[in-house]
Scaffold this motif. Structure first.
Motif, PDB file in Angstrom:
ATOM      1  N   LEU A 119       0.829  -1.211   0.000  1.00  0.00           N
ATOM      2  CA  LEU A 119       0.000   0.000   0.000  1.00  0.00           C
ATOM      3  C   LEU A 119       0.864   1.262   0.000  1.00  0.00           C
ATOM      4  CD1 LEU A 119      -2.867  -0.985   2.474  1.00  0.00           C
ATOM      5  CD2 LEU A 119      -2.830  -1.126  -0.023  1.00  0.00           C
ATOM      6  N   LYS A 120       1.966   1.233   0.735  1.00  0.00           N
ATOM      7  CA  LYS A 120       2.864   2.389   0.731  1.00  0.00           C
ATOM      8  C   LYS A 120       3.435   2.633  -0.661  1.00  0.00           C
ATOM      9  CE  LYS A 120       4.439   2.847   5.506  1.00  0.00           C
ATOM     10  NZ  LYS A 120       5.607   2.793   6.419  1.00  0.00           N
ATOM     11  N   ASP A 121       3.753   1.548  -1.370  1.00  0.00           N
ATOM     12  CA  ASP A 121       4.251   1.696  -2.743  1.00  0.00           C
ATOM     13  C   ASP A 121       3.221   2.393  -3.623  1.00  0.00           C
ATOM     14  OD1 ASP A 121       6.648   0.512  -2.140  1.00  0.00           O
ATOM     15  OD2 ASP A 121       6.109  -1.457  -2.932  1.00  0.00           O
ATOM     16  N   ARG A 122       1.943   2.041  -3.451  1.00  0.00           N
ATOM     17  CA  ARG A 122       0.890   2.678  -4.254  1.00  0.00           C
ATOM     18  C   ARG A 122       0.776   4.149  -3.901  1.00  0.00           C
ATOM     19  NH1 ARG A 122       1.613  -1.636  -6.043  1.00  0.00           N
ATOM     20  NH2 ARG A 122       0.175  -2.985  -7.168  1.00  0.00           N
ATOM     21  N   ALA A 123       0.849   4.460  -2.608  1.00  0.00           N
ATOM     22  CA  ALA A 123       0.768   5.861  -2.193  1.00  0.00           C
ATOM     23  C   ALA A 123       1.949   6.658  -2.742  1.00  0.00           C
ATOM     24  CB  ALA A 123       0.715   5.961  -0.674  1.00  0.00           C
ATOM     25  N   LEU A 124       3.146   6.082  -2.685  1.00  0.00           N
ATOM     26  CA  LEU A 124       4.328   6.775  -3.205  1.00  0.00           C
ATOM     27  C   LEU A 124       4.232   7.015  -4.706  1.00  0.00           C
ATOM     28  CD1 LEU A 124       7.146   4.967  -1.175  1.00  0.00           C
ATOM     29  CD2 LEU A 124       6.432   7.357  -0.964  1.00  0.00           C
ATOM     30  N   ALA A 125       3.453   6.174  -5.392  1.00  0.00           N
ATOM     31  CA  ALA A 125       3.234   6.352  -6.835  1.00  0.00           C
ATOM     32  C   ALA A 125       2.174   7.421  -7.115  1.00  0.00           C
ATOM     33  CB  ALA A 125       2.830   5.024  -7.465  1.00  0.00           C
ATOM     34  N   GLY A 126       1.596   8.025  -6.059  1.00  0.00           N
ATOM     35  CA  GLY A 126       0.645   9.114  -6.245  1.00  0.00           C
ATOM     36  C   GLY A 126      -0.804   8.749  -6.072  1.00  0.00           C
ATOM     37  N   VAL A 127      -1.102   7.526  -5.633  1.00  0.00           N
ATOM     38  CA  VAL A 127      -2.489   7.079  -5.494  1.00  0.00           C
ATOM     39  C   VAL A 127      -3.052   7.562  -4.153  1.00  0.00           C
ATOM     40  CG1 VAL A 127      -3.992   5.060  -5.303  1.00  0.00           C
ATOM     41  CG2 VAL A 127      -2.094   5.057  -6.930  1.00  0.00           C
TER      42      VAL A 127
END
Length: 294
Positions: free
Chosen positions: A172-180
């Protein structure tokens, strides 16, 4: 940015939501917390268009959401909803194809998520044969497999052991870091506290507090300090603007009326002997939550 404004929802005489509004910002993880029946799931279903609000709006980047816009969302319901007889990879590929991916792209997305979520040895298992924790991970993969632009997750950590929680948190952190923008509800406040950039606290269908985790902690912590010195700290009881909460020989926890009172305590403590600890106490999310909803 996902913008929720003035949501109202009633069932007969019972108000389920009353003027609910908050933002879920691009690239940030927002925790949505509240007790059972507070209105979290109803709010999420309105955001997703599963329920109609009696009043209020939901917009993405300033444009009101329509049915087609919500195809860009990833949603994980609290109740598991996958096909029990389908194999894990087959299930994820099927869902990605429904969102327009070709066979190769769908398989690539499915394989990537299966590996990221630690399900590699279960990729050919039927959903019903997975453990409850692995079914939860599969449900999360189903919400992510079409590479959504917004994520809405209802109790994503339910039933996960600590290692699985860390794995899901990383994804989930990876998705947030991608701007989601990521909105998720959870009763596990310790996870929310370490994971979220922003918090929304709801009780009785109304928003009781919202903002960044840091600002809410600052707002609700007040001026509470911990002192540990070589001298007995009984003198604190006579200090102007100071209210002692805990006391034991050289250790004390106190609340101050002002920063000036805090500095006066520090000067006095130094004058009386060695100061081993002098630090502001930060309240936990559980403490803030209890205070806000009462």
């Amino acid at each position: 940015m996902l913008e929720v404004r003035g949501l109202q929802k009633r069932y007969g005489a019972r108000a389920v939501l009353d003027d609910v509004g908050f933002d879920v910002v691009e690239g940030r993880m927002t925790g949505f917390v509240g007790g059972n029946g507070a209105g979290k799931t109803t709010t999420m279903r309105i955001i997703l268009g599963v329920l109609d609000a009696d009043a209020g709006t939901v917009a993405l980047d300033g444009a009101l959401l329509g049915g087609g816009d919500r195809r860009r969302f990833g949603y994980m319901p609290e109740e598991r909803g996958l096909y029990p007889k389908m194999k894990l990879t087959e299930q994820l590929v099927y869902l990605a194809r429904l969102h327009g991916f070709d066979a190769a792209g769908a398989k690539r997305n499915a394989d990537e998520l299966i590996d990221q979520l630690g399900l590699g040895e279960r990729r050919d298992d039927e959903i019903e044969k997975l453990s409850l924790g692995n079914q939860q991970r599969a449900q999360i993969a189903a919400a992510l497999v079409h590479r959504p632009e917004v994520l809405i997750l209802d109790e994503p950590f339910s039933g996960l052991d600590p290692i699985a929680v860390d794995t899901v948190v990383g994804v989930l952190k990876d998705r947030a870091l991608a701007g989601v923008p990521v909105l998720f509800s959870s009763h596990q406040l310790d996870i929310v506290e370490r994971l979220c950039d922003d918090l929304v606290i709801i009780a009785g269908g109304t928003i009781r507090a919202s903002g960044s985790t840091a600002s809410l902690r600052e707002q609700h912590s007040g001026l509470r300090y911990e002192l540990l010195g070589s001298a007995d700290a009984g003198w604190l009881r006579e200090q102007p603007g100071i209210h002692v909460a805990e006391f034991d020989a050289g250790f004390a926890v106190f609340d101050a009326d002002s920063e000036a009172a805090v500095q006066a305590v520090l000067r006095e403590a130094v004058s009386r002997g060695d100061v081993l600890t002098f630090a502001r106490q930060q309240r936990s999310l559980a403490q803030i939550f209890t205070e806000v909803i009462q």
